[in-house]
Each structure stands twice: as C-alpha cells, then as structure tokens.
Write an enzyme that holds these catalytic residues in place. Structure first.
Site, mmCIF file in Angstrom:
data_model
loop_
_atom_site.group_PDB
_atom_site.id
_atom_site.type_symbol
_atom_site.label_atom_id
_atom_site.label_comp_id
_atom_site.label_asym_id
_atom_site.label_seq_id
_atom_site.Cartn_x
_atom_site.Cartn_y
_atom_site.Cartn_z
ATOM 1 N N VAL A 9 1.004 -13.580 8.682
ATOM 2 C CA VAL A 9 -0.045 -13.560 9.713
ATOM 3 C C VAL A 9 -1.092 -14.638 9.422
ATOM 4 C CG1 VAL A 9 -1.850 -12.153 10.804
ATOM 5 C CG2 VAL A 9 0.273 -11.064 10.048
ATOM 6 N N GLU B 187 3.831 -9.833 -6.015
ATOM 7 C CA GLU B 187 4.940 -9.750 -5.058
ATOM 8 C C GLU B 187 5.249 -11.125 -4.498
ATOM 9 O OE1 GLU B 187 4.086 -7.174 -1.739
ATOM 10 O OE2 GLU B 187 3.339 -5.581 -3.032
ATOM 11 N N ARG C 169 8.636 -14.439 4.349
ATOM 12 C CA ARG C 169 8.441 -14.655 5.796
ATOM 13 C C ARG C 169 7.243 -15.580 6.015
ATOM 14 N NH1 ARG C 169 5.878 -9.806 4.360
ATOM 15 N NH2 ARG C 169 3.639 -9.961 4.714
ATOM 16 N N LYS D 50 -5.104 -6.548 5.754
ATOM 17 C CA LYS D 50 -6.013 -7.681 5.605
ATOM 18 C C LYS D 50 -6.829 -7.849 6.876
ATOM 19 C CE LYS D 50 -2.655 -9.855 2.598
ATOM 20 N NZ LYS D 50 -1.456 -10.711 2.578
ATOM 21 N N GLY E 256 0.757 -1.260 0.000
ATOM 22 C CA GLY E 256 0.000 0.000 0.000
ATOM 23 C C GLY E 256 0.779 1.297 0.000
HETATM 24 C C1 MV4 Z 1 -3.094 -3.724 -7.380
HETATM 25 C C2 MV4 Z 1 -4.484 -3.544 -7.605
HETATM 26 C C3 MV4 Z 1 -4.903 -3.408 -8.914
HETATM 27 N N1 MV4 Z 1 -4.017 -3.433 -9.916
HETATM 28 N N2 MV4 Z 1 -2.257 -3.751 -8.433
HETATM 29 C C4 MV4 Z 1 -1.377 -4.332 -3.806
HETATM 30 C C5 MV4 Z 1 -1.064 -4.338 -2.368
HETATM 31 C C6 MV4 Z 1 -2.351 -4.680 -1.760
HETATM 32 N N3 MV4 Z 1 -2.397 -4.406 -0.382
HETATM 33 C C7 MV4 Z 1 -3.311 -3.889 -2.599
HETATM 34 N N4 MV4 Z 1 -2.798 -4.005 -3.881
HETATM 35 C C8 MV4 Z 1 -3.409 -3.835 -5.075
HETATM 36 N N5 MV4 Z 1 -2.595 -3.879 -6.156
HETATM 37 C C9 MV4 Z 1 -2.712 -3.591 -9.656
HETATM 38 N N6 MV4 Z 1 -1.858 -3.587 -10.687
HETATM 39 C C10 MV4 Z 1 -5.331 -3.482 -6.508
HETATM 40 C C11 MV4 Z 1 -4.804 -3.618 -5.241
HETATM 41 C C12 MV4 Z 1 -5.742 -3.461 -4.161
HETATM 42 C C13 MV4 Z 1 -6.255 -4.530 -3.477
HETATM 43 C C14 MV4 Z 1 -5.859 -5.819 -3.794
HETATM 44 C C15 MV4 Z 1 -6.370 -6.880 -3.098
HETATM 45 C C16 MV4 Z 1 -7.281 -6.668 -2.049
HETATM 46 C C17 MV4 Z 1 -7.680 -5.391 -1.728
HETATM 47 C C18 MV4 Z 1 -7.171 -4.302 -2.430
HETATM 48 C C19 MV4 Z 1 -7.588 -3.028 -2.092
HETATM 49 C C20 MV4 Z 1 -7.073 -1.970 -2.779
HETATM 50 C C21 MV4 Z 1 -6.145 -2.181 -3.805
#
Ligand code: MV4
Length: 445
Positions: free
Chosen positions: A295, A288, A292, A237, A165
């Site tokens: 959780v 990614e 590790r 999460k 994030g």
């Molecule tokens: C993204 C995405 C859409 N497109 N990457 C990556 C870290 C994670 N915490 C949120 N991430 C996201 N990466 C691309 N190219 C949307 C998210 C995302 C998300 C992903 C899964 C569960 C909830 C989410 C909430 C906001 C954004």
C-alpha cells in the site's frame, strides 16, 4: 513485453496499476464484483469482466473466475496488487500452469516467505540480524518457556502463518505463557488454518522500518529508500514516511545491505519488502518479508523518482533493471484516508459520498478510486484514498500536508482525515519523537 494485463484487484491499487499499463502501452482488463460495477477501475480499464457477487470469496478470491476472465480476454499476465490473491502461492502456480505470467515471485518464494518462522530462520542463517528467539517454529508450551527463560521476558508469540498482528501475544512473565500460547495458537488456527507459533524477544518502543527491494531474472537486486511505518493502530498502518526520521546514515546503509544480502541469498525476483524493527539504540532486527507491492509504495516512488509498478512489470517480462535507484531526494508522507470514524473507535463508515474535493498543487499526489456521488460498498477494506505529500525536508512536507488537508473535503461519510490533522499538529510527531505506542498515548479516545 506483455500485450494485455489483467488486474486481479479493485480500488485504488487497481487504478494505480492501470495508469502505469497505459503509460507503457499495455492493454488492461479489470475484473469486478457486482457491487463494484460503478467503480473507477472498471471505467479506466480497456475491458472489464464481472467475476461474481459482492463477497470477496465469491469474486476477488475466486481463482477459477479470474483465470477464466484472463483466458476469454486473452490477457498474457496478471497483476495481483496487494491483499486478495497477491500472496497466494496456489494462484501464482495456476497462473503459470495456464501460461499467464503472474507479476510477482514464484509459488515457492511466496510459500517460503509466507511462513514467517521459516523466513526468519532462513535470514538468520545467511547473516541477516533477526530478533532473538526460537529458530523456526516451536511445538510446545515447555519449549516456549525454555527459550523465554533463556532470552528473558517480555517475549512475543507470533503465528508462523500470520504477519500483521493476528495470532500475536505479548508475554510478560512465565505465569502468562501457557494461556498466551493457547489463545495465540487457537486464533492462528481459526484465521490461517495453521496454529503454528514462534517466539521472540519483545522489542520495546521500536520503529517499524522496511526496505523496498526489486530483483530481476539476472540475479540483480537493488534497494530503494526505506519506509518508516511506525504510526499504526491495531497493526493497521495509518501514516508512512520516507526517509525514516530516526535512523542514522550508518543504520540506513547497514539495513539496506542486510536486505540485499537476504534477498540475494534466496534469489529473490520481483518487488519485495524486507521489514525490520529498530530499537532505541539503533539496533535493527529482521521480522518479515512481503512478496507484493505494498500500500505504502508511493512514498518510496516519490523520493526515488521511480515508478515501482513499472519496474515490477519490466522484471516480470524478463527485462534487466536499468533504472538504478540513486540518491533519494526530499521527504515524503503517505496518509491513509479510510472510511472510518476516528471518534468512534475507527468504526467503518461506508456509504454515499455527497461532496468530494481533492487537494492539488506542488508536491501533492492522490491515489484514489472514489469520485463525487460514489457509494463505498461495505464489503471490502476501508481505504478510500491515499494522500501522498512530498517536500524537500520533513518540516516542509508536514506544512504542505496540513495545507493539503485544508483543501480536502469528503462529505457523507466519516474518514480518518481529522485524525491525520491531529497527528500533524502533535508536537512529538513534528519532532519525530514517536514510537509504536504513539497512537495509544495521544489518541486513545
Ligand atoms: C514486534 C514488536 C516488538 N517486538 N515484534 C509486528 C507486526 C506489526 N504490525 C506489529 N509488530 C510488532 N512486532 C517484536 N519481537 C512490536 C510490534 C508492534 C508494532 C511494530 C511497529 C509499529 C507499531 C506496532 C504496534 C504494536 C506492536
């Protein structure tokens, strides 16, 4: 096998690791900060060493104090848990130099996977599907514009040193890109001391599905069941489940195959998680890799019937993996109980617990370090317990989770329990008709 393991962590994960060590006949050393002297991990470890004041930077992140604690107690290995020093290559290097086995991957692997742009480029080269975008890092606004106009908007700018994030921006059109580049890069500079960014296509309404893997020192890499971690709030999460309720058998086996391919191609050793986004057409993309124990590892443990911390310790000690994961059984959820007020924007709610009752019964597991009259210190993350519920089918696990929450009582602090009950009663959640926008859509108060 190791004789004594120092656990360089606190809270539920420290306790989780101590439990497995006990079952394996390995002695344990807890380390704790001044504000954690009454914490359960201190009580249950064979020995405990105070490593400094409350602030993490003066205790749980203080490498010399932790190494000294290992040396004075004669620990021959350190388990870092998650967070704190778990993905700090310098720490893993210093452990090696001090003749203490770091239970996790090599410093080099931590660096390679910690650089998200590099990790993505590495995976793409060996044939793992990745989100379309820049190959590695970008270096200018112009480069960002060129790649974005080639792949089409919306796109995302992400910090190479990030993950989860921070330093992330959605960009809907070319007018927004210069500004987004500056703010994301500045945020990354401040947070990670590294402003480098990469760019990728924004996948709309995805699921976050990740594959747990384990590699030994003989080149074997196995995968366990996937976890669906789509229920997040501000990239934290809140609920995880296994198996994912939305992927097909075909997607499941292709994703597992991709995870193994990626891990084997870098000679991965230890526990790892390969993260993917899955779009509404079942297309999946690597985002990614985490080096590790996570959780949410218990949901995988429950459906695979395997202690992942034990496997980590065995492979770190040089043993070959012999507990090969078979066909998963049933369905499992993990609910993160945080000391936060869901009615007030999830504001932290540390303090004294006046009354506590944990649920029990068939298919119910609690991983927690709290107890009645315990005071939650304000210095660390707000996770106070994980409720892990297993059932033969998703619907059964949901009904059991509701039953467990009816037994659950924590008084004196606010927790995320009411939020979880609302989610469990939500029709869309029960039908598994949810995506990353679920919380914003139904729970934005
Ligand atoms: C993204 C995405 C859409 N497109 N990457 C990556 C870290 C994670 N915490 C949120 N991430 C996201 N990466 C691309 N190219 C949307 C998210 C995302 C998300 C992903 C899964 C569960 C909830 C989410 C909430 C906001 C954004």
């Amino acid at each position: 096998m190791f004789k004594k393991i120092l656990i360089a962590n606190r809270g539920e994960i420290a306790l989780r690791i101590i439990r497995t060590c006990k079952e394996m006949g390995i002695a344990t050393v807890a380390v704790y900060s001044e504000s954690d002297k009454d914490s359960l991990h201190v009580v249950f470890a064979d020995e405990a060493v105070c490593i400094g004041p409350s602030l993490s930077k003066d205790s749980y992140l203080k490498i010399p104090s932790i190494i000294s604690a290992a040396q004075v107690t004669g620990a021959d290995a350190i388990h870092p848990g998650y967070g704190f020093l778990a993905e700090n290559s310098e720490f893993s290097e210093i452990c090696a130099e001090s003749n203490i086995k770091f239970i996790g991957p090599s410093p080099d692997m931590i660096d390679k996977m910690g650089d998200k742009a590099f990790a993505k480029s590495t995976m793409r080269k060996v044939g793992v599907p990745v989100v379309p975008g820049s190959d590695g890092a970008i270096t200018s606004i112009q480069e960002a514009k060129d790649i974005a106009s080639e792949i089409g908007y919306p796109v995302m700018l992400k910090a190479s040193a990030g993950g989860g994030g921070k330093g992330m921006r959605i960009v809907w059109n070319e007018d927004e890109i210069a500004n987004a580049y500056q703010t994301a890069s500045n945020e990354a500079e401040v947070s990670f001391n590294n402003g480098e960014l990469y760019l990728e296509k924004f996948i709309e309404h995805p699921h976050h599905v990740e594959i747990q893997i384990m590699g030994d020192q003989f080149g074997n890499v196995y995968h366990y069941s996937e976890r669906d971690c789509t229920i997040q709030r501000r990239h934290q999460k809140l609920i995880e489940e296994s198996p994912s309720p939305i992927i097909t058998e075909e997607t499941r086996s292709k994703m597992a195959e991709a995870a193994i391919l990626g891990a084997k191609s870098v000679n991965y050793e230890g526990a790892g998680t390969v993260e993917f986004l899955v779009d509404k057409h079942q297309k999946f993309y690597f985002i990614e890799m985490n080096t590790r124990i996570q959780v949410e590892h218990p949901v995988t443990e429950m459906v695979n019937n395997i202690d992942l911390v034990k496997q980590q310790i065995l492979v770190a000690a040089g043993e070959k993996i012999t507990e090969i994961p078979g066909k998963p059984v049933g369905h499992c959820f993990e609910f993160r109980i945080n000391a936060e007020d869901p009615d007030n924007n999830f504001r932290p709610s540390p303090g004294k617990i006046d009354y506590l009752h944990f649920p029990g019964g068939f298919g119910v597991r609690i991983d927690s370090h709290i107890y009645n009259q315990y005071t939650i210190p304000p210095y660390y993350d707000s996770l106070v317990a994980k409720l892990i519920v297993w059932g033969m089918y998703r619907e059964h696990a949901i009904k059991r989770a509701i039953r467990a929450f009816e037994e659950f009582a924590i008084e004196g602090i606010k927790t995320t329990i009411p939020f979880h009950i609302d989610v469990l009663e939500n029709e869309k959640f029960r039908e598994a008709d949810y995506d990353t926008s679920f919380i914003d859509k139904y729970f934005l108060k």
